[in-house]
Design an enzyme around this catalytic site. Structure first.
Site, mmCIF file in Angstrom:
data_model
loop_
_atom_site.group_PDB
_atom_site.id
_atom_site.type_symbol
_atom_site.label_atom_id
_atom_site.label_comp_id
_atom_site.label_asym_id
_atom_site.label_seq_id
_atom_site.Cartn_x
_atom_site.Cartn_y
_atom_site.Cartn_z
ATOM 1 N N GLY A 146 7.753 0.978 7.901
ATOM 2 C CA GLY A 146 7.655 0.381 6.273
ATOM 3 C C GLY A 146 6.269 0.912 5.841
ATOM 4 O O GLY A 146 5.531 1.458 6.457
ATOM 5 N N GLY A 151 -1.453 0.899 3.651
ATOM 6 C CA GLY A 151 -1.001 2.029 4.544
ATOM 7 C C GLY A 151 0.541 1.692 5.334
ATOM 8 O O GLY A 151 1.326 1.004 4.768
ATOM 9 N N LYS A 169 0.274 -1.390 12.486
ATOM 10 C CA LYS A 169 0.066 -1.231 10.811
ATOM 11 C C LYS A 169 -1.461 -0.756 10.896
ATOM 12 O O LYS A 169 -2.669 -1.157 11.244
ATOM 13 C CB LYS A 169 0.018 -2.758 10.408
ATOM 14 C CG LYS A 169 -0.068 -2.776 8.988
ATOM 15 C CD LYS A 169 0.306 -4.353 8.726
ATOM 16 C CE LYS A 169 -0.144 -4.799 7.437
ATOM 17 N NZ LYS A 169 0.461 -5.883 6.759
ATOM 18 N N ASP A 263 1.309 -19.234 1.297
ATOM 19 C CA ASP A 263 2.034 -18.330 0.449
ATOM 20 C C ASP A 263 3.291 -18.059 1.454
ATOM 21 O O ASP A 263 3.642 -16.934 1.588
ATOM 22 C CB ASP A 263 1.197 -17.052 0.414
ATOM 23 C CG ASP A 263 1.629 -15.980 -0.263
ATOM 24 O OD1 ASP A 263 2.544 -16.344 -1.380
ATOM 25 O OD2 ASP A 263 1.338 -14.700 -0.186
ATOM 26 N N GLU A 267 9.543 -13.062 1.169
ATOM 27 C CA GLU A 267 8.874 -11.528 1.560
ATOM 28 C C GLU A 267 7.729 -11.764 2.711
ATOM 29 O O GLU A 267 7.632 -10.606 3.331
ATOM 30 C CB GLU A 267 8.241 -11.262 0.269
ATOM 31 C CG GLU A 267 8.933 -10.690 -1.036
ATOM 32 C CD GLU A 267 9.424 -12.018 -1.733
ATOM 33 O OE1 GLU A 267 9.304 -12.995 -1.180
ATOM 34 O OE2 GLU A 267 9.327 -11.817 -2.871
ATOM 35 N N ASN A 268 7.327 -12.772 3.014
ATOM 36 C CA ASN A 268 6.380 -12.962 4.087
ATOM 37 C C ASN A 268 6.922 -13.205 5.507
ATOM 38 O O ASN A 268 6.308 -13.654 6.415
ATOM 39 C CB ASN A 268 5.096 -13.978 3.837
ATOM 40 C CG ASN A 268 4.466 -13.257 2.633
ATOM 41 O OD1 ASN A 268 4.652 -12.300 2.578
ATOM 42 N ND2 ASN A 268 3.707 -14.273 2.058
HETATM 43 P P1 ATP Z 1 1.371 -6.207 2.213
HETATM 44 O O1 ATP Z 1 0.340 -4.986 2.414
HETATM 45 O O2 ATP Z 1 0.911 -6.890 0.998
HETATM 46 O O3 ATP Z 1 1.262 -7.061 3.445
HETATM 47 P P2 ATP Z 1 3.752 -5.490 2.772
HETATM 48 O O4 ATP Z 1 4.135 -7.037 3.583
HETATM 49 O O5 ATP Z 1 4.993 -5.075 2.099
HETATM 50 O O6 ATP Z 1 2.669 -5.419 2.131
HETATM 51 P P3 ATP Z 1 3.236 -4.492 5.587
HETATM 52 O O7 ATP Z 1 3.002 -5.846 5.996
HETATM 53 O O8 ATP Z 1 2.136 -3.501 5.660
HETATM 54 O O9 ATP Z 1 3.464 -4.612 4.006
HETATM 55 O O10 ATP Z 1 4.478 -4.069 5.956
HETATM 56 C C1 ATP Z 1 5.269 -2.963 5.404
HETATM 57 C C2 ATP Z 1 6.626 -2.943 6.111
HETATM 58 O O11 ATP Z 1 6.712 -2.889 7.401
HETATM 59 C C3 ATP Z 1 7.365 -4.377 6.012
HETATM 60 O O12 ATP Z 1 7.742 -4.573 4.498
HETATM 61 C C4 ATP Z 1 8.470 -4.584 6.911
HETATM 62 O O13 ATP Z 1 9.426 -3.814 6.889
HETATM 63 C C5 ATP Z 1 7.776 -3.399 8.017
HETATM 64 N N1 ATP Z 1 6.887 -4.446 9.038
HETATM 65 C C6 ATP Z 1 5.646 -4.815 8.748
HETATM 66 N N2 ATP Z 1 5.332 -5.536 10.158
HETATM 67 C C7 ATP Z 1 6.272 -5.611 10.859
HETATM 68 C C8 ATP Z 1 6.298 -5.824 12.239
HETATM 69 N N3 ATP Z 1 5.521 -6.543 12.998
HETATM 70 N N4 ATP Z 1 7.618 -5.344 12.901
HETATM 71 C C9 ATP Z 1 8.743 -4.879 12.161
HETATM 72 N N5 ATP Z 1 8.491 -4.548 10.966
HETATM 73 C C10 ATP Z 1 7.332 -4.657 10.455
HETATM 74 MG MG MG Z 2 2.920 -7.881 4.924
#
Ligand code: ATP
Ligand code: MG
EC number: 2.7.11.1
Length: 407
Positions: A146, A151, A169, A263, A267-268
Site C-alpha cells: 500500500g 511513502g 514501511k 485515534d 482505518e487504523n
Molecule cells: P498514514 O501514513 O497516515 O499512516 P496509511 O495508514 O494509509 O496512512 P500506511 O500506514 O503507510 O498508510 O500504510 C499504507 C497501506 O499499506 C495500508 O493502508 C495497508 O493497506 C498497507 N500496510 C501498512 N502496514 C502494513 C502491514 N504491517 N502489513 C500489511 N499491510 C500493511
Molecule cells: Mg497507517
C-alpha cells in the site's frame, strides 16, 4: 465523516489490491490459502507475547519456538540449500515493482539541522531497546502492500536466517518536516517499539538514510479491516463481538502501559493472516502516566464529549471510541455522523444523541450504551467489556487463547 461509504480512500486501496492480484505468476501452483496461512503463522516474524519483558538483543529475537521450527524444517529442506528452511521459500512475497528506488529519485530531499537529528531514527542505537543494525539491502523486497501519506509499504523477507516475513514501511523525511510531524512520528515509533501484544502491530526495528526512515513492521496478512468493512457494509454481530473482544484486550494492555491511543477507528486496524485484529497506527497516541491531556486530536466521529467540549481527557476516550467502533461494525456508519457538517456532529456527540437501529440485538445495544456514556467515569471498564454477555456469547475457545485470557 469516517462513514464507510464517504471516503475516497477505499478506491486507491482497492486499486492497489487489484493490481496485486494481477501481478503474480499464474502458471505456478500456489499453496492453498490454508497452507499459506499456516506458513505465515510460522514464519512471519514472531510475536513474542507473552515472553518476559526483558529487552531482546536483536530486532527479531530467535525464540526457542523458532529454533525448534528451524530444526524441524531443516530436516525437510532440499540438499541444495540446507541452511534455508524449505517452508519459507514457498511463501510467495510477490514481485517487486522497484517502487522504493523510483520514489527515491523523484521524491524527498535531505533534511538538515534539528529535523535531521529528530529523524535520525535507528533501533540499533536506541537507548531503550538497542537492536542489530539494519539496511535496505538486508531484505528481499516483494509486492507492494500500500501507499501511505509519507511513502510506500512492501512485503519483504529478511535475507538473513530465518528469513522472516515483514512489512517494510518507508517515510520521506522532508515530507514529515513539511507536515511538521517530526515529534509525532518519533513518539509513534518510540511508543510502538515498546509494545508487545497479539493485537498490537509489532514494530521490530527501524533504520534511516539521508532521505528516508524505514519501519520493520509485523506483516498483517489480511490487510486493512476498513477495506473489509467497506466491502461488506457492516459486520455480523458475531464477527463484531470478536473484534471488540480483541480490541478491549489490546486497549487494556495499552492502558496498563499508560498509553492512550486516542485515534481508534476502522482505518487504523489491520488483520493478521488468521483474521485476528491488530491495532496498527499510533500517530496520535500519548504516553501519559497520570496525565490529563487537553489536545484536540483524533477523528471527529470517534471523539468523546470531553474532547469535543475541550475538557481534560484520560484513557476513557478509548472506551468511548470502542463504543463508536461497536456501533459502526454492526450498523455500517458511526453513531453521531451528521451529513450537515462538523458542528452538527459535535452537537450530537455532546448531547450523546444516540439512536440505535432496531436490528441491533439487546445485548449489543446494552454494551454500546454502557460505553457511550457522557461521563468518562461511568463508561464500562474494559475488563467488564470482556465479561459482557454479548462478548462471552460469541467468544470461541481459540479466540480467547490468542490474547490475554479473558477475565
Ligand atoms: P498514514 O501514513 O497516515 O499512516 P496509511 O495508514 O494509509 O496512512 P500506511 O500506514 O503507510 O498508510 O500504510 C499504507 C497501506 O499499506 C495500508 O493502508 C495497508 O493497506 C498497507 N500496510 C501498512 N502496514 C502494513 C502491514 N504491517 N502489513 C500489511 N499491510 C500493511
Ligand atoms: Mg497507517
Amino acid at each position: 465523516m469516517a462513514s464507510v461509504g464517504s471516503l475516497t480512500r477505499q478506491f486507491s486501496a482497492l486499486e492497489v489490491s487489484q493490481k496485486q492480484n494481477g501481478a503474480g505468476p499464474t502458471h505456478q501452483k500456489k499453496p492453498s490459502q490454508n497452507n499459506v496461512s499456516k506458513l505465515l503463522t510460522k514464519f512471519a516474524a514472531p510475536n513474542p507475547f507473552p515472553t518476559s519483558s526483558s529487552a531482546p538483543s536483536t530486532a527479531i529475537p530467535k525464540s526457542t519456538s523458532t529454533s525448534s521450527l528451524q530444526s524441524k524444517s531443516k530436516q525437510t529442506s532440499r540438499p541444495a540449500s540446507p541452511a534455508k528452511p524449505a517452508a519459507q521459500q514457498t511463501i510467495d512475497i510477490g514481485r517487486y515493482d522497484g517502487g522504493f528506488e523510483l520514489d527515491n529519485e523523484s521524491r524527498g530531499e535531505k533534511v538538515y539541522g534539528q529535523a535531521a537529528e529528530d529523524l535520525a531514527l535507528d533501533s540499533s542505537v536506541s537507548r531503550i531497546r538497542p537492536t542489530r543494525e539494519w539496511h535496505l539491502t538486508d531484505f528481499d523486497i516483494g509486492r507492494p502492500l500500500g501507499k501511505g501519506k509519507f511513502g510506500r509499504v512492501y512485503m519483504v523477507r529478511t535475507k538473513c536466517e530465518p528469513h522472516y516475513i515483514l512489512a517494510l514501511k518507508c517515510l520521506y523525511k522532508s515530507e514529515i518536516v513539511q507536515s511538521r510531524v517530526e515529534k509525532q512520528i518519533r513518539r509513534e515509533i518510540e511508543i510502538q517499539q515498546n509494545l508487545r501484544h497479539p493485537h498490537v502491530l509489532r514494530l521490530y526495528g527501524y533504520f534511516h538514510d539521508d532521505k528516508r526512515i524505514f519501519l520493520m513492521l509485523e506483516f498483517a496478512g489480511k490487510g486493512e479491516l476498513y477495506k473489509q468493512l467497506v466491502k461488506l457494509g457492516c459486520f455480523t454481530e458475531k464477527r463484531s463481538s470478536r473484534y471488540i473482544d480483541q480490541m478491549a484486550d489490546a486497549l487494556h494492555y495499552l492502558h496498563s502501559k499508560h498509553v492512550i491511543h486516542r485515534d481508534i477507528k476502522p482505518e487504523n486496524l489491520l488483520l493478521g493472516i488468521n483474521g485476528e485484529l491488530k491495532i496498527g497506527d499510533f500517530g496520535w497516541s500519548v504516553h501519559a502516566p497520570g496525565n490529563r491531556r487537553t489536545t484536540l486530536c483524533g477523528t471527529l466521529d470517534y471523539l468523546p464529549p470531553e474532547m469535543v467540549e475541550g475538557r481534560d481527557h484520560s484513557e476513557k476516550v478509548d472506551y468511548w471510541a470502542l463504543g463508536v467502533l461497536t456501533y459502526e461494525f454492526i450498523c455500517g456508519a458511526p453513531p453521531f455522523e451528521d451529513k450537515s457538517g462538523h458542528n452538527a456532529t459535535y452537537k450530537r456527540i455532546a448531547k450523546v444523541d444516540l439512536k440505535i437501529p432496531s436490528k441491533v440485538s439487546p445485548e449489543a445495544r446494552d454494551l454500546i450504551i454502557k460505553l457511550l456514556q457522557y461521563e468518562p467515569e461511568k463508561r464500562i471498564p474494559l475488563t467488564d467489556v470482556r465479561r459482557h454477555p454479548w462478548i462471552v456469547k460469541y467468544r470461541s475457545k481459540s479466540s480467547s487463547g490468542s490474547g490475554q485470557t479473558a477475565p
